[in-house]
Design an enzyme around this catalytic site. Structure first.
Site, PDB file in Angstrom:
ATOM      1  NE  ARG A  99      19.017  16.053  53.385  1.00  0.00           N
ATOM      2  CZ  ARG A  99      19.599  16.965  52.614  1.00  0.00           C
ATOM      3  NH1 ARG A  99      20.797  16.759  52.164  1.00  0.00           N
ATOM      4  NH2 ARG A  99      19.001  18.104  52.325  1.00  0.00           N
ATOM      5  NE  ARG A 115       9.735  16.642  54.576  1.00  0.00           N
ATOM      6  CZ  ARG A 115      11.050  16.759  54.618  1.00  0.00           C
ATOM      7  NH1 ARG A 115      11.636  17.758  53.980  1.00  0.00           N
ATOM      8  NH2 ARG A 115      11.788  15.890  55.283  1.00  0.00           N
ATOM      9  CG  HIS A 171      11.810  14.242  59.710  1.00  0.00           C
ATOM     10  ND1 HIS A 171      11.432  13.134  58.959  1.00  0.00           N
ATOM     11  CD2 HIS A 171      12.688  14.941  58.928  1.00  0.00           C
ATOM     12  CE1 HIS A 171      12.052  13.178  57.782  1.00  0.00           C
ATOM     13  NE2 HIS A 171      12.817  14.257  57.747  1.00  0.00           N
TER      14      HIS A 171
HETATM   15  N1   CP Z   1      16.980  15.584  56.673  1.00  0.00           N
HETATM   16  C1   CP Z   1      15.937  15.876  55.857  1.00  0.00           C
HETATM   17  O1   CP Z   1      14.759  15.673  56.185  1.00  0.00           O
HETATM   18  O2   CP Z   1      16.310  16.359  54.643  1.00  0.00           O
HETATM   19  P1   CP Z   1      15.324  16.801  53.477  1.00  0.00           P
HETATM   20  O3   CP Z   1      14.536  17.995  53.961  1.00  0.00           O
HETATM   21  O4   CP Z   1      16.208  17.114  52.311  1.00  0.00           O
HETATM   22  O5   CP Z   1      14.390  15.648  53.189  1.00  0.00           O
END
Ligand code: CP
Length: 305
Positions: free
Chosen positions: A54, A105, A134
């Site tokens: 996402r 990230r 986050h």
């Molecule tokens: N919610 C979220 O951070 O999903 P991903 O790890 O797929 O980016």
């Protein structure tokens, strides 16, 4: 309002959040019209050292829909020069030569702050460490609550799952506690309860909270159920029945008719797929909001220049 980097939720004031949400509504309309070319000279780098579906895809889609371009590595551990011993700081210095914003990230808590200290372009923390933050997930979570509940003040919010390591729960708690009369219910197995630093923050700002191990009594009282994963291998006792924390049709029956169920996703067994079509299940709308909120956030960073 100045926003140089996006590192943690505590940076956001209520007026800045409202500006972000105004812009987010405009972005929904822009996407419906097919996007804009207003930011065609901008380049965004996504530097991900941990897996993501996402966050990376929505940031990249956001940049494309603003007319800009994207440089990307989805596996920084393998495909950046870290493998040759390059420090994060040097990697950031180099990528900043080629881009106008870096979305990071990382596996380590504090990595985004380290990057921001030396980066000439904005750093956006796209999730770091286990138990870090986050913040952009929390921004889209808060926007979803605002959109679905039509208010934030006065809401009762149950946060369920492995709350000690939950980056999204930590970041969302900081954001929600900026609003009036919020009531938090932290529901987790005892060894996975929310950490003392969050509780100290809530105490400092006199925000109401309760800790519970059993969702049964609380689920019928709240306006928002924020569900997250529980990793069974971290439980001290193997006999704990984790199904008590799952949401299925029987739990839905106990919830208020206008309550909402959220999840940052990906999900495992903790939300039964049979409830996906219930109007209170907003998690797929929530993930779509990630596109609009991240577009809006990028414009705030670009427009301040
Ligand atoms: N919610 C979220 O951070 O999903 P991903 O790890 O797929 O980016």
């Amino acid at each position: 309002m100045k926003l140089q980097h996006v590192i943690e939720s505590q940076q956001f004031t209520v007026p800045l959040l409202m500006e972000l949400f105004d812009r987010t509504r405009r972005m929904e309309k822009i996407v419906a019209r097919g996007g804009t070319q207003d930011y065609e000279h901008k380049v965004m780098a996504t530097l991900f050292y941990k897996s993501s579906t996402r966050t990376r895809f929505s940031f990249e889609s956001a940049m494309y829909r603003l007319g800009g371009r994207v440089l990307s590595t989805e596996n920084g551990k393998e495909f950046s020069s870290e493998i040759k011993g390059e420090s994060l700081e040097d990697t950031i210095r180099i990528i900043a030569n080629y881009s106008d914003v870096i979305v990071l990230r990382h596996t380590e808590e504090g990595a985004a702050k380290r990057a921001a200290l030396i980066s000439p372009v904005p750093i956006i923390n796209a999730g770091e460490g286990n138990g870090g933050q986050h913040p952009t997930q929390a921004l889209l979570d808060l926007y979803t609550i605002y959109n679905e509940c039509k208010t934030i003040n006065g809401l009762s919010v149950a946060l369920i799952g492995a709350l000690d390591n939950g980056r999204t729960v930590r970041s969302l708690t900081y954001l929600l506690s900026k609003f009036d009369r919020i009531k938090f219910y932290f529901i987790a197995p005892p060894e996975m309860q929310v950490k003392p630093d969050i509780l100290a923050y809530l105490d400092k700002y006199r925000v109401h909270y309760e800790l519970a191990a059993d969702p049964e009594k609380i689920i019928s009282q709240v306006d928002v159920v924020y569900q997250t994963r529980i990793d069974r291998e971290r439980l001290k006792r193997s006999d704990i029945d984790l199904s008590a924390y799952n949401i299925d049709a029987s739990v839905l029956k106990k919830m208020k008719s206008n309550a909402i169920i959220m999840h940052p996703l990906p999900r495992s067994v903790e939300i039964d797929q049979t409830i996906d079509d219930d109007p209170r299940a907003v998690y797929f709308r929530q993930s779509r909001n990630g596109l609009f909120v991240r577009m809006a956030l990028l414009t705030i960073l670009f427009d301040k220049e």
